[in-house]
Design a protein around this motif. Structure first.
Motif, PDB file in Angstrom:
ATOM      1  N   GLY A   8       0.813  -1.212   0.000  1.00  0.00           N
ATOM      2  CA  GLY A   8       0.000   0.000   0.000  1.00  0.00           C
ATOM      3  C   GLY A   8       0.847   1.263   0.000  1.00  0.00           C
ATOM      4  N   LYS A   9       2.106   1.132  -0.376  1.00  0.00           N
ATOM      5  CA  LYS A   9       3.003   2.296  -0.383  1.00  0.00           C
ATOM      6  C   LYS A   9       2.448   3.396  -1.276  1.00  0.00           C
ATOM      7  N   GLY A  10       2.172   3.034  -2.535  1.00  0.00           N
ATOM      8  CA  GLY A  10       1.683   4.030  -3.483  1.00  0.00           C
ATOM      9  C   GLY A  10       0.356   4.615  -3.018  1.00  0.00           C
ATOM     10  N   LEU A  79       9.227  10.188  -0.783  1.00  0.00           N
ATOM     11  CA  LEU A  79       9.810   9.212  -1.708  1.00  0.00           C
ATOM     12  C   LEU A  79       9.127   7.860  -1.506  1.00  0.00           C
ATOM     13  N   ASP A  80       8.625   7.307  -2.591  1.00  0.00           N
ATOM     14  CA  ASP A  80       7.876   6.054  -2.531  1.00  0.00           C
ATOM     15  C   ASP A  80       8.576   5.029  -3.437  1.00  0.00           C
ATOM     16  N   GLY A  81       9.179   4.005  -2.815  1.00  0.00           N
ATOM     17  CA  GLY A  81       9.832   2.963  -3.610  1.00  0.00           C
ATOM     18  C   GLY A  81      11.328   3.188  -3.793  1.00  0.00           C
ATOM     19  N   ALA A  87      22.672   0.030  -1.432  1.00  0.00           N
ATOM     20  CA  ALA A  87      23.473   0.863  -2.339  1.00  0.00           C
ATOM     21  C   ALA A  87      22.700   2.131  -2.706  1.00  0.00           C
ATOM     22  N   GLN A  88      21.400   2.015  -2.956  1.00  0.00           N
ATOM     23  CA  GLN A  88      20.596   3.199  -3.284  1.00  0.00           C
ATOM     24  C   GLN A  88      20.528   4.150  -2.085  1.00  0.00           C
ATOM     25  N   ALA A  89      20.412   3.581  -0.880  1.00  0.00           N
ATOM     26  CA  ALA A  89      20.374   4.434   0.314  1.00  0.00           C
ATOM     27  C   ALA A  89      21.680   5.213   0.420  1.00  0.00           C
ATOM     28  N   GLU A 112       0.766 -13.538   2.213  1.00  0.00           N
ATOM     29  CA  GLU A 112      -0.429 -14.038   1.513  1.00  0.00           C
ATOM     30  C   GLU A 112      -1.364 -12.908   1.115  1.00  0.00           C
ATOM     31  N   GLU A 113      -1.525 -11.930   2.023  1.00  0.00           N
ATOM     32  CA  GLU A 113      -2.368 -10.762   1.713  1.00  0.00           C
ATOM     33  C   GLU A 113      -1.756  -9.982   0.534  1.00  0.00           C
ATOM     34  N   LEU A 114      -0.440  -9.875   0.514  1.00  0.00           N
ATOM     35  CA  LEU A 114       0.229  -9.136  -0.571  1.00  0.00           C
ATOM     36  C   LEU A 114      -0.067  -9.792  -1.913  1.00  0.00           C
ATOM     37  N   ARG A 117      -3.679  -9.152  -3.017  1.00  0.00           N
ATOM     38  CA  ARG A 117      -3.903  -7.772  -3.487  1.00  0.00           C
ATOM     39  C   ARG A 117      -3.353  -7.584  -4.900  1.00  0.00           C
ATOM     40  N   LEU A 118      -2.142  -8.108  -5.113  1.00  0.00           N
ATOM     41  CA  LEU A 118      -1.485  -7.849  -6.399  1.00  0.00           C
ATOM     42  C   LEU A 118      -2.107  -8.660  -7.520  1.00  0.00           C
ATOM     43  N   VAL A 119      -2.520  -9.905  -7.212  1.00  0.00           N
ATOM     44  CA  VAL A 119      -3.197 -10.707  -8.235  1.00  0.00           C
ATOM     45  C   VAL A 119      -4.479  -9.980  -8.642  1.00  0.00           C
ATOM     46  N   GLU A 170      -8.367   3.407   7.404  1.00  0.00           N
ATOM     47  CA  GLU A 170      -7.852   2.992   8.730  1.00  0.00           C
ATOM     48  C   GLU A 170      -6.334   3.104   8.757  1.00  0.00           C
ATOM     49  N   ILE A 171      -5.703   2.616   7.693  1.00  0.00           N
ATOM     50  CA  ILE A 171      -4.233   2.624   7.648  1.00  0.00           C
ATOM     51  C   ILE A 171      -3.733   4.068   7.563  1.00  0.00           C
ATOM     52  N   PHE A 172      -4.443   4.882   6.789  1.00  0.00           N
ATOM     53  CA  PHE A 172      -4.032   6.292   6.692  1.00  0.00           C
ATOM     54  C   PHE A 172      -4.086   6.947   8.086  1.00  0.00           C
TER      55      PHE A 172
HETATM   56  P1  B4P Z   1       6.405  -0.121  -7.519  1.00  0.00           P
HETATM   57  O1  B4P Z   1       5.602   0.711  -8.409  1.00  0.00           O
HETATM   58  O2  B4P Z   1       7.054   0.541  -6.351  1.00  0.00           O
HETATM   59  O3  B4P Z   1       5.417  -1.296  -7.107  1.00  0.00           O
HETATM   60  P2  B4P Z   1       4.957  -1.978  -5.764  1.00  0.00           P
HETATM   61  O4  B4P Z   1       6.105  -2.326  -4.878  1.00  0.00           O
HETATM   62  O5  B4P Z   1       4.070  -3.090  -6.181  1.00  0.00           O
HETATM   63  O6  B4P Z   1       4.140  -0.950  -4.947  1.00  0.00           O
HETATM   64  P3  B4P Z   1       2.823  -0.154  -5.344  1.00  0.00           P
HETATM   65  O7  B4P Z   1       3.049   1.174  -4.764  1.00  0.00           O
HETATM   66  O8  B4P Z   1       2.499  -0.207  -6.765  1.00  0.00           O
HETATM   67  O9  B4P Z   1       1.645  -0.963  -4.699  1.00  0.00           O
HETATM   68  P4  B4P Z   1       0.770  -0.591  -3.473  1.00  0.00           P
HETATM   69  O10 B4P Z   1       1.545  -1.245  -2.407  1.00  0.00           O
HETATM   70  O11 B4P Z   1       0.373   0.814  -3.256  1.00  0.00           O
HETATM   71  O12 B4P Z   1       7.565  -0.910  -8.310  1.00  0.00           O
HETATM   72  C1  B4P Z   1       7.326  -1.620  -9.504  1.00  0.00           C
HETATM   73  C2  B4P Z   1       8.659  -2.063 -10.132  1.00  0.00           C
HETATM   74  O13 B4P Z   1       9.458  -0.902 -10.501  1.00  0.00           O
HETATM   75  C3  B4P Z   1       9.602  -2.876  -9.250  1.00  0.00           C
HETATM   76  O14 B4P Z   1       9.280  -4.263  -9.250  1.00  0.00           O
HETATM   77  C4  B4P Z   1      10.977  -2.582  -9.919  1.00  0.00           C
HETATM   78  O15 B4P Z   1      11.170  -3.357 -11.072  1.00  0.00           O
HETATM   79  C5  B4P Z   1      10.852  -1.134 -10.332  1.00  0.00           C
HETATM   80  N1  B4P Z   1      11.397  -0.195  -9.321  1.00  0.00           N
HETATM   81  C6  B4P Z   1      10.679   0.734  -8.617  1.00  0.00           C
HETATM   82  N2  B4P Z   1      11.487   1.418  -7.780  1.00  0.00           N
HETATM   83  C7  B4P Z   1      12.732   0.905  -7.955  1.00  0.00           C
HETATM   84  C8  B4P Z   1      14.001   1.187  -7.361  1.00  0.00           C
HETATM   85  N3  B4P Z   1      14.157   2.114  -6.403  1.00  0.00           N
HETATM   86  N4  B4P Z   1      15.083   0.482  -7.774  1.00  0.00           N
HETATM   87  C9  B4P Z   1      14.964  -0.448  -8.719  1.00  0.00           C
HETATM   88  N5  B4P Z   1      13.795  -0.777  -9.331  1.00  0.00           N
HETATM   89  C10 B4P Z   1      12.686  -0.111  -8.945  1.00  0.00           C
HETATM   90  O16 B4P Z   1      -0.644  -1.281  -3.790  1.00  0.00           O
HETATM   91  C11 B4P Z   1      -0.805  -2.578  -4.285  1.00  0.00           C
HETATM   92  C12 B4P Z   1      -2.285  -2.934  -4.477  1.00  0.00           C
HETATM   93  O17 B4P Z   1      -2.912  -3.135  -3.219  1.00  0.00           O
HETATM   94  C13 B4P Z   1      -3.119  -1.883  -5.197  1.00  0.00           C
HETATM   95  O18 B4P Z   1      -3.963  -2.510  -6.112  1.00  0.00           O
HETATM   96  C14 B4P Z   1      -3.934  -1.225  -4.084  1.00  0.00           C
HETATM   97  O19 B4P Z   1      -5.192  -0.767  -4.519  1.00  0.00           O
HETATM   98  C15 B4P Z   1      -4.113  -2.370  -3.121  1.00  0.00           C
HETATM   99  N6  B4P Z   1      -4.242  -1.905  -1.754  1.00  0.00           N
HETATM  100  C16 B4P Z   1      -3.554  -0.883  -1.182  1.00  0.00           C
HETATM  101  N7  B4P Z   1      -3.928  -0.759   0.120  1.00  0.00           N
HETATM  102  C17 B4P Z   1      -4.844  -1.751   0.360  1.00  0.00           C
HETATM  103  C18 B4P Z   1      -5.596  -2.163   1.523  1.00  0.00           C
HETATM  104  N8  B4P Z   1      -5.471  -1.525   2.684  1.00  0.00           N
HETATM  105  N9  B4P Z   1      -6.424  -3.212   1.405  1.00  0.00           N
HETATM  106  C19 B4P Z   1      -6.564  -3.871   0.228  1.00  0.00           C
HETATM  107  N10 B4P Z   1      -5.896  -3.523  -0.903  1.00  0.00           N
HETATM  108  C20 B4P Z   1      -5.038  -2.480  -0.827  1.00  0.00           C
END
Ligand code: B4P
Length: 181
Positions: A8-10, A79-81, A87-89, A112-114, A117-119, A170-172
């Protein structure tokens, strides 16, 4: 904003940045936009993203340093992600100094929850890295490369943990509580 894929980072970062009035800088969004626009960077990043691997550090770091240097980031940013490995840090500190990040917010959700959500997102939005095999690889990459950052920020007293299970509001609420404390 730190946490495994799907934590839920994004989702939370977007709300939080809007509430505070600072830019939300998501490396995932920036990379996807480069892929969609078929830029040089996008062409180099695409295969890594589709496999669920990290895009090479030098590409992502150059993109982030350029973005943080823009005017709208002068008074703060979320910053998100990024960073996603030690090394990036280190690159962030080299470029902007030790105080570059005030706080790392870790969203905690079980595997499992992750996957669920992603599927679901994969089915709804057709994101090519949201298929079950790729999701499992993204989780493994997180454990191996990103999870060490938890200790890195915790040891310098800059880590805040937030339970990422529950509804989005709730999380917010928990995020706001942690920031206010
Ligand atoms: P990201 O875009 O960062 O993808 P992510 O880790 O899946 O997080 P995201 O923000 O999309 O998902 P969220 O948890 O909000 O990265 C994608 C790719 O980019 C990486 O695999 C990599 O290849 C590359 N990349 C990015 N940054 C990089 C870096 N620094 N270095 C190298 N490569 C990099 O949400 C997920 C889902 O859950 C959504 O559908 C949302 O609606 C749902 N959700 C959120 N909160 C929920 C809740 N409370 N309950 C139920 N569902 C919920």
């Amino acid at each position: 904003m730190l946490g495994p894929p799907g934590a839920g980072k994004g989702t939370q970062a977007e709300r939080l940045a809007r509430a505070i009035g600072i830019p939300h800088l998501s490396t995932g969004d920036m990379l996807r936009s480069n892929v969609a626009n078929n830029t040089d960077l996008g062409r180099q990043a695409k295969a890594f993203m589709e496999a669920g691997d990290l895009v090479p550090d030098e590409l992502v770091t150059a993109m982030v340093i350029d973005r943080l240097g823009q005017d709208d980031a002068a008074c703060g940013y979320l910053l998100d992600g990024y960073p996603r490995n030690p090394a990036q840090a280190g690159s962030l500190v080299d470029a902007f100094g030790e105080d570059v990040l005030e706080l790392a917010l870790l969203l905690e959700v079980d595997a499992e929850e992750l996957v669920q959500r992603l599927v679901l997102r994969g089915q709804e939005q057709g994101r090519s890295d949201d298929t079950e095999d790729v999701i499992r690889n993204r989780l493994a990459v997180y454990e191996e490369q990103t999870a060490p950052l938890v200790e890195y920020y915790e040891s310098s007293g800059r880590l805040a943990r937030v339970d990422g299970l529950g509804t989005i509001p709730e999380i917010f609420g928990r995020v706001i509580e942690v920031l206010a404390s």
